[in-house]
Design an enzyme around this catalytic site. Structure first.
Site, mmCIF file in Angstrom:
data_model
loop_
_atom_site.group_PDB
_atom_site.id
_atom_site.type_symbol
_atom_site.label_atom_id
_atom_site.label_comp_id
_atom_site.label_asym_id
_atom_site.label_seq_id
_atom_site.Cartn_x
_atom_site.Cartn_y
_atom_site.Cartn_z
ATOM 1 N N SER A 57 0.880 -1.195 -0.107
ATOM 2 C CA SER A 57 -0.054 0.059 0.007
ATOM 3 C C SER A 57 0.722 1.175 0.124
ATOM 4 C CB SER A 57 -1.031 0.157 1.208
ATOM 5 O OG SER A 57 -0.344 -0.196 2.278
ATOM 6 N N ASP A 95 5.596 -6.935 2.832
ATOM 7 C CA ASP A 95 4.905 -7.317 1.732
ATOM 8 C C ASP A 95 5.476 -7.693 0.265
ATOM 9 O OD1 ASP A 95 2.089 -7.856 1.042
ATOM 10 O OD2 ASP A 95 1.510 -5.843 0.902
ATOM 11 N N LYS A 125 4.512 -11.286 3.281
ATOM 12 C CA LYS A 125 3.246 -11.456 3.186
ATOM 13 C C LYS A 125 3.020 -11.643 1.461
ATOM 14 C CE LYS A 125 -0.224 -8.243 3.283
ATOM 15 N NZ LYS A 125 -0.547 -8.462 2.007
ATOM 16 N N GLU A 127 -0.002 -12.473 -1.779
ATOM 17 C CA GLU A 127 -1.393 -12.387 -1.939
ATOM 18 C C GLU A 127 -1.900 -13.720 -2.889
ATOM 19 O OE1 GLU A 127 -2.511 -8.841 -4.014
ATOM 20 O OE2 GLU A 127 -1.750 -7.544 -2.460
ATOM 21 N N GLU A 194 -9.256 -9.454 3.567
ATOM 22 C CA GLU A 194 -9.483 -8.189 3.213
ATOM 23 C C GLU A 194 -10.869 -8.287 2.599
ATOM 24 O OE1 GLU A 194 -6.546 -5.836 1.495
ATOM 25 O OE2 GLU A 194 -7.708 -4.200 0.836
#
Ligand code: KIV
Length: 290
Positions: A57, A95, A125, A127, A194
């Site tokens: 982000s 991330d 992390k 996704e 999320e």
């Protein structure tokens, strides 16, 4: 200037992946927030947050991109190092950016390793669900803890058709639950959920032994995470419905900067109290020397 930061006396031991697991077992909520720089990491660490996520982000809230896709490994590592210098206790999670783990398993392991070796992180992390199992298994086998991320996965924004809630049909909810179970089985130590319906997140949290960390996923997750800039009211473009704004830093910074500009323009700053003195005799000697 003296600012008193409430230092949590309770949490003075380094938080590990095991700590998070134990917190789930004791039904103690896990706290996680994002940080991208040294001062934010320092403050988060001192208030006792369990985990700090150096999220991609970063691309949107700090670097001004329209989504997270342009973020590179080098940008992530640069910010991870700054965060690692500020935090001593929180579990640090880096991330993995777009295309750093999707191209091949070898690249995924190497890039995950760079987060620990060069970024000072404790874990990574990434996704995705079933399509990421091979990469996750390989990273975990290399001794690197992996946090999964399901639901709204911003790196797939184009595939998802925008930043939209996920898991709202029976089919999508079933798939999400299956993915969550697969990620646990592949060795993830925790899972971010999320923007998914609260009752689905609750069921997944009950079915998993690893802790779930929710963002827009309701109250029943084992922990909560927010993008710090959203919480601080520092992101100018939009605020998702699930965010609680704890302050309005955007407005506060705007006020301070405007005051500064006005002060300089009106010669109110600097004042006498901001000026440096020089001993009179030195000044006279200087003038005499011509
Ligand atoms: O990049 C990020 O900050 C994240 C959180 C929203 C979980 O992935």
């Amino acid at each position: 200037m003296s600012t008193t930061i409430p230092v949590s006396e309770v949490q003075r031991k380094k938080v590990t992946t095991l700590t998070l697991r134990q917190k789930k077992e004791r039904s103690e909520p896990i706290t996680m927030l994002t940080a991208y720089d040294y001062p934010t990491a320092l403050i988060l660490d001192r208030v006792g947050v369990d985990a700090i996520l150096v999220g991609d982000s970063l691309g949107m809230v700090v670097l001004g991109y329209t989504n997270t896709l342009p973020v590179t490994m080098e940008e992530m590592l640069h910010h991870c190092r700054a965060v690692a210098r500020g935090a001593s206790y929180a579990l640090l999670v880096g991330d993995m950016p777009f295309l750093s783990y999707q191209v091949s398993v070898e690249e995924a392991v190497r890039n995950a390793g760079r987060f620990l070796q060069q970024g000072g992180m404790d874990a990574v992390k990434l996704e995705g669900g079933r399509e990421r199992l091979e990469a996750i298994r390989a990273i975990v086998s290399a001794g690197i803890p992996v946090m999964g991320h399901l639901g709204l996965t911003p790196q797939s924004v184009h595939q998802l058709g925008g930043f939209r809630p996920q898991g709202r049909t029976a089919w999508a909810a079933r798939r999400l639950l299956e993915d969550a179970l697969l990620l646990e089985e592949a060795g993830c130590f925790s899972l971010v959920l999320e923007s998914v319906p609260a009752r689905l997140a609750e069921l997944i949290s009950q079915r998993l032994s690893i802790p779930t960390i929710g963002i827009g996923a309701g109250r029943a997750c084992d922990g909560q995470v927010l993008v710090t800039h959203d919480l601080l009211g520092l992101f100018d473009r939009f605020t998702p419905r699930f965010v609680k704004k704890y302050t309005d830093l955007y407005g506060e910074m705007q006020r301070a900067f405007s005051e500064y500009v006005a002060d300089v323009q009106a010669r109110r700053f600097p004042g006498a109290e901001h000026e440096l003195e020089m001993p009179e005799e030195e000044w006279q000697a200087f003038l005499r020397a011509g």
